[in-house]
Every structure is written in structure tokens, then in C-alpha cells.
Design an enzyme around this catalytic site. Structure first.
Site, PDB file in Angstrom:
ATOM      1  N   ASP A   1       0.826  -1.206   0.000  1.00 46.28           N
ATOM      2  CA  ASP A   1       0.000   0.000   0.000  1.00 46.28           C
ATOM      3  C   ASP A   1       0.864   1.261   0.000  1.00 46.28           C
ATOM      4  OD1 ASP A   1      -1.865   2.149   0.952  1.00 46.28           O
ATOM      5  OD2 ASP A   1      -3.232   0.460   1.148  1.00 46.28           O
TER       6      ASP A   1
ATOM      7  N   SER B   1      -7.179   4.779  -0.440  1.00 39.17           N
ATOM      8  CA  SER B   1      -6.965   3.327  -0.483  1.00 39.17           C
ATOM      9  C   SER B   1      -8.263   2.543  -0.660  1.00 39.17           C
ATOM     10  CB  SER B   1      -6.266   2.860   0.798  1.00 39.17           C
ATOM     11  OG  SER B   1      -4.923   3.278   0.817  1.00 39.17           O
TER      12      SER B   1
ATOM     13  N   THR C   1      -7.970  -1.831   2.536  1.00 36.79           N
ATOM     14  CA  THR C   1      -7.637  -2.774   1.461  1.00 36.79           C
ATOM     15  C   THR C   1      -8.136  -4.185   1.728  1.00 36.79           C
ATOM     16  OG1 THR C   1      -5.717  -1.415   0.888  1.00 36.79           O
ATOM     17  CG2 THR C   1      -5.785  -3.656   0.007  1.00 36.79           C
TER      18      THR C   1
ATOM     19  N   GLU D   1      -1.475  -7.867   1.906  1.00 32.52           N
ATOM     20  CA  GLU D   1      -1.159  -6.438   1.907  1.00 32.52           C
ATOM     21  C   GLU D   1      -0.029  -6.119   2.880  1.00 32.52           C
ATOM     22  OE1 GLU D   1      -3.279  -2.067   2.255  1.00 32.52           O
ATOM     23  OE2 GLU D   1      -3.670  -3.535   3.833  1.00 32.52           O
TER      24      GLU D   1
ATOM     25  N   ASP E   1       2.490   2.433   3.335  1.00 32.75           N
ATOM     26  CA  ASP E   1       1.662   3.633   3.205  1.00 32.75           C
ATOM     27  C   ASP E   1       1.755   4.515   4.443  1.00 32.75           C
ATOM     28  OD1 ASP E   1      -0.686   5.059   1.786  1.00 32.75           O
ATOM     29  OD2 ASP E   1      -1.538   4.602   3.750  1.00 32.75           O
TER      30      ASP E   1
END
Length: 538
Positions: free
Chosen positions: A47, A87, A155, A275, A280
């Protein structure tokens, strides 16, 4: 050679003949252009990983990444109504093949204003649409999700739940618990416990009642022999890999390996989403140490997936971020006049001195933060803090230390940043396919979904019609009375009474329970149920 939105396929004539479309009833996903050699898809999402993040991680590691050999194209990341995606809609594009709106999880947008987007049809705003995970489940495949964030974060929720507000953890996690996912691994334990939920429900007990082996330690993960596995290793997000206590939390690679081991026992194949969530988070904080930590951890997980795919020759692996973040650059305003003379060591050596991320550093400070200089010297190798930098660290809010120290180490490593938010540029697409059928060129984020569903022979539009029928209209068309609140739908016809708890896959008809092939969804406006529930009323 057949070409479809940049995807080149090398199928034989016999394989193409075998992919004739079949509409299969009874809750099974429709088959489309299926390469019968591919049974499994693993998508790994780092991410918020900017392009320079992989370059930085590679220099830091001192050798190539697994990702490097997989680069096959670029992906456009915009949402339905904005050039820079959140996201939730970005993950929704991967999961469902539909663009959406900021904060929307697994549902259509209410506006589609970006160039090339079709207007939303009347009545379709915020309507739930099927994910590739849900379609894989209906096709008889095993399914799994992994995240280093809370498992109900945007996500992972995009693949397993539906609601137009990513912050509604109660609604999202309830759907996840009842959506029949075989393997769920990550953080967010407190949001499964009654004390951490607004609805007061004990989801841990309900998960166990459904037959999951519920584990909370790496040892428990390793020792589990169950085909239904739920691992919850932290109250909220897991630690950055650099900060991780290996006795308390498994690595992303370890979780990926275990998930593949469990899911691959299904002869019909599997779908797995992995993920690396906190790449991120580090980018939001402009924290290069956190980014390097979790890009390298993510790359280790990619290696696990690709090694499995190469060994078994029936698995496609896709690795792609949902959007950039931070505007990370190797080079900053301080290298404007000498960028071509600045040695590699000036970028990497300050980063190599860090033994923790900014988040991990916070635990080393004492209560009044009077030991800032000592801690920064010991764990970051920084001995020249300015008075202003000391004050920044001292004043940092609890849980936000990486926002304070990230820019401090960035300055010393000549790392530049343009923003603390997401960015709208194209991102790299990485793929491995044993038959050479890989996306190339510049494609859309929704095309990533189309590629995955094609190789698995799935039709998500058909699955959406099976799983998300507008409940009120459908029941009333059968002459039934419909009533609902945010907890349960009640349907009566003659002496029959049907109850459908919201966000669950349970139907109770005249006191007898039936397990549905999907969850009941309330999107804040309307209720949607599987066709299977409609069919219970005669």
C-alpha cells in the site's frame, strides 16, 4: 495473438476452445476465457509504495529485489471522481473491477466524473459489487486475506466486505467474520472483541463458533493444522518489520507461507490477497526507515509467493501498489546543485544507522522525554540534533513519533518529499505467470481485476447478481411483507417468517437456520441479500 487491454495471451487453440463461456446455476460463478492450467491467484499489495521506494530499498539491501524481475507494465490509479485515490476505492478497483469514491469499500461510487468514466446508472450509487475473492469462493476455491494493518482496514476489507465508509469497522468486520474466508491473518484484535465494538458483539466467540482455529501468536500460527484459520496478532496494526518482536508477531512472509500451505490443499485452487499495509503509513509520515523496513518485508513475501508459483506452475502472482504516497525522491532540495556528485553513501549510510523506525523509537523514550539525544544517538546514530529538532520530538503526540523523526532522518539522508498525502502518478505492475500471459503497457487499476478474473475464469457481474439482490423489491415481488432495521431484515408471507441478520450469512426461516452463500449488506440506504435468501420464500 489475442490482445486485451495490454494483456498478451499465449494460449493454444485447444485452451481457447476450453474457455467457452458457461453459465452455471446454483450459486457457482460463471466461467469465462479460462486457462485451465491456472488454478490460483495471489495478489500482493504494498500500500502506498512510490516508485523511488523500491529503488531506495534496493540500494539499502545491496542487491536486487524479487520484484525487479517481475515488472511488466504500469497502472493508472485514479478513482471514479478524483485523480488521486484513497486506499478504499483503489483497493475496490483491484477487488471488484469497478472504480469508486473516497472511503467506499466494495461498493459503486455515487459520482463518476473523471475523464472516460461512465455515469452511475439510476439506483446503482453505493450498490455492493462482488469481489474476486467472493467469486472464487462460489467457484469452490479456498480464499484468504493477510494484512499488517487491522484486518478490517480499507484494502483487506475491499475484498471481503461492502460499505460506503471505511471507518465503519463494526460493519466491515462483521461481514468479514461471516463471509466464509478460509484464512484471515493480521491485526485488529480489539475490533473483534465486544469491548472494542459499538455493537457490543463478541466476534472472537462467533469466529470460533464457525470452526476457525483462532490464533494470536507466531507459534500458534505455525502449529495450526486447521483448514479454517484466523490469526489476530495485535490489538491494532502490526509493528513495522524493523521493530517487530518475532516472538509476538509473525512476518508478512511467514503469514504468506502459512496461508499458501492451508489454501493449496484445495484441488480447485485458491485466491489470496496479501497487503503490506504500513508502507503507506510510513510514507504519510515521511519516514524512510519505515518504508525501507516494510518494502523489504513485502519483497520477502513476494518471494514466498513466486517460489510457490514457480514450483507448482499453476499460480499467477500479481504485485502492485494501489497508489503512490509522499512523493518520495532519492535526492532533495539540498542536492540541487550537486545531485550528480552526491555519493550513494550519503543517502544510504544515515538510513543504515537506524535500528528502529520512528514508531519503534517512541518506546525507548522515557516519560518526560528527557533522554531524546541519547535515544537518537543509540538507535538512529544521530548526534547533531538541533534544539528545534529536540523540541519537535518532545512535542510529538503519542503514536505519531514517526511523523517527528521521519523528516529528521530524511534530511540527513538527502531524501525528498513533496507531500504527506497520496500521489496520483502511475505505479509499477509486477506479475509472474507460468504460461507467460502477463499484462503489459499502461493499464487501468480495474484491468488488474479483469486480468485476475480472466485467468481464473470468473464473471463478477454474474456473481454480483447472485449475491446482491435489492431485498425489499425482490421480496415484495413475491407477495411478502418486508421490514428492516440496521440489525435484521424480517420477511413474512402467510405463516412463514424469514429473519436475515444484517452483515451475516445466516437466514432463519420459521426457526430453522440456513447458511447463505454470501452476506446480507446494508449500504446505509438499501438492503441487499443473496438470491438464495429470496428463494427461501415461496
Amino acid at each position: 495473438m489475442l490482445k486485451c487491454w495490454g494483456i498478451h495471451t499465449k494460449k493454444s487453440v485447444a485452451a481457447l476452445v476450453a474457455t467457452i463461456m458457461l453459465a452455471v446455476s446454483g450459486g457457482t460463478a460463471m466461467a469465462v476465457e479460462k486457462d485451465t492450467s491456472i488454478k490460483n491467484v495471489i495478489i500482493l499489495i504494498p500500500d502506498g509504495m512510490a516508485n523511488d521506494a523500491t529503488a531506495l530499498a534496493r540500494w539499502y539491501k545491496g542487491s536486487s529485489l524479487t520484484l525487479d524481475s517481475m515488472a511488466s507494465g504500469m497502472v493508472r490509479t485514479h478513482s471514479a471522481d478524483a485523480p488521486i485515490a484513497d486506499s478504499a476505492p483503489a483497493g475496490t478497483a483491484f477487488a471488484t473491477g469497478h472504480k469508486s469514491h473516497t472511503g467506499y469499500v466494495g461498493v459503486l461510487p455515487d459520482e463518476a466524473t473523471m475523464p472516460g468514466q461512465q455515469p452511475i446508472a439510476a439506483g446503482d450509487a453505493k450498490k455492493p459489487v462482488a469481489s474476486i475473492l467472493e467469486a472464487s469462493k462460489l467457484a469452490g476455491k479456498s480464499t484468504g486475506i493477510i494484512a499488517t494493518s487491522e484486518i478490517m482496514h480499507a484494502t483487506p476489507a475491499d475484498f471481503t466486505a461492502h460499505y460506503p465508509d471505511r471507518k465503519n469497522y463494526d460493519a466491515l468486520s462483521m461481514q468479514q467474520a461471516y463471509n466464509g474466508v478460509d484464512v484471515v491473518l493480521g491485526g485488529g484484535g480489539k475490533f473483534l472483541e465486544a469491548a472494542g465494538r459499538k455493537d457490543g458483539q463478541d466476534l472472537v466467540a462467533q469466529i470460533k463458533d464457525q470452526g476457525y482455529d483462532f490464533v494470536t501468536t507466531p507459534e500458534g500460527l505455525k502449529n495450526s493444522t486447521s483448514s479454517k484459520l484466523w490469526g489476530s496478532f495485535s490489538p491494532e496494526a502490526l509493528a513495522y518489520n524493523l521493530d517487530r518482536d518475532a516472538s509476538k508477531e509473525p512476518s508478512l512472509a511467514e503469514m504468506t507461507s502459512k496461508a499458501i500451505d492451508v489454501l493449496s490443499k484445495n484441488d480447485k485452487g485458491f485466491f489470496l490477497m496479501v497487503e503490506g499495509s504500513k508502507v503507506d503509513w510510513a510514507a504519510h509520515a515521511n519516514d524512510p526507515t519505515g518504508i525501507i523496513s516494510d518494502v523489504l518485508s513485502f519483497d520477502d513475501a513476494v518471494k514466498v509467493a513466486v517460489d510457490y508459483a514457480k514450483q507448482n506452475q499453476n499460480t499467477v502472482v500479481v504485485a502492485v501498489t494501489d497508489h503512490g504516497n509522499g512523493g518520495l525522491t532519492i535526492g532533495s532540495s539540498d542536492t540541487t546543485s550537486n545531485y550528480d556528485k552526491t555519493p550513494l553513501a550519503s543517502f544510504i549510510d544515515p538510513l543504515k544507522k537506524a535500528k528502529l523506525t520512528g514508531e519503534g523509537l517512541e518506546a525507548k523514550l522515557n516519560a518526560d522525554r528527557s533522554n531524546i539525544k541519547e535515544v537518537l544517538s543509540t538507535y538512529f546514530g544521530i548526534t547533531d540534533l538541533t534544539d528545534e529538532e529536540v523540541k519537535t520530538i518532545k512535542d510529538a503526540k503519542e503514536g505519531s513519533m514517526n511523523y517527528a523523526v521521519g523528516p529528521i532522518i530524511s534530511k540527513r539522508a538527502n531524501i525528498g518529499w513533496t507531500t504527506g498525502g497520496h500521489t496520483g502518478g502511475d505505479v509499477v505492475l509486477y506479475t509472474y505467470a507460468p504460461n507467460g500471459d502477463r499484462p503489459t503497457g499502461v493499464i487501468d487499476n480495474t484491468d488488474v481485476n479483469k486480468y485476475m478474473t480472466r485467468v481464473l475464469g470468473l464473471d463478477l457481474d454474474t456473481v454480483s447478481k447472485q449475491l446482491f439482490v435489492p431485498a425489499k423489491a425482490a421480496f415484495e415481488a413475491k407477495g411478502a411483507k418486508f421490514s428492516a432495521d440496521t440489525k435484521v431484515i424480517t420477511v413474512t408471507k402467510g405463516s412463514n417468517k424469514l429473519e436475515l441478520p444484517v452483515y451475516k450469512n445466516v437466514a432463519t426461516l420459521n426457526g430453522k437456520n440456513t447458511t447463505l452463500n454470501g452476506v446480507v449488506v446494508f449500504n446505509g440506504v438499501d438492503y441487499f441479500v443473496p438470491q438464495q435468501a429470496i428463494d427461501l420464500i415461496q
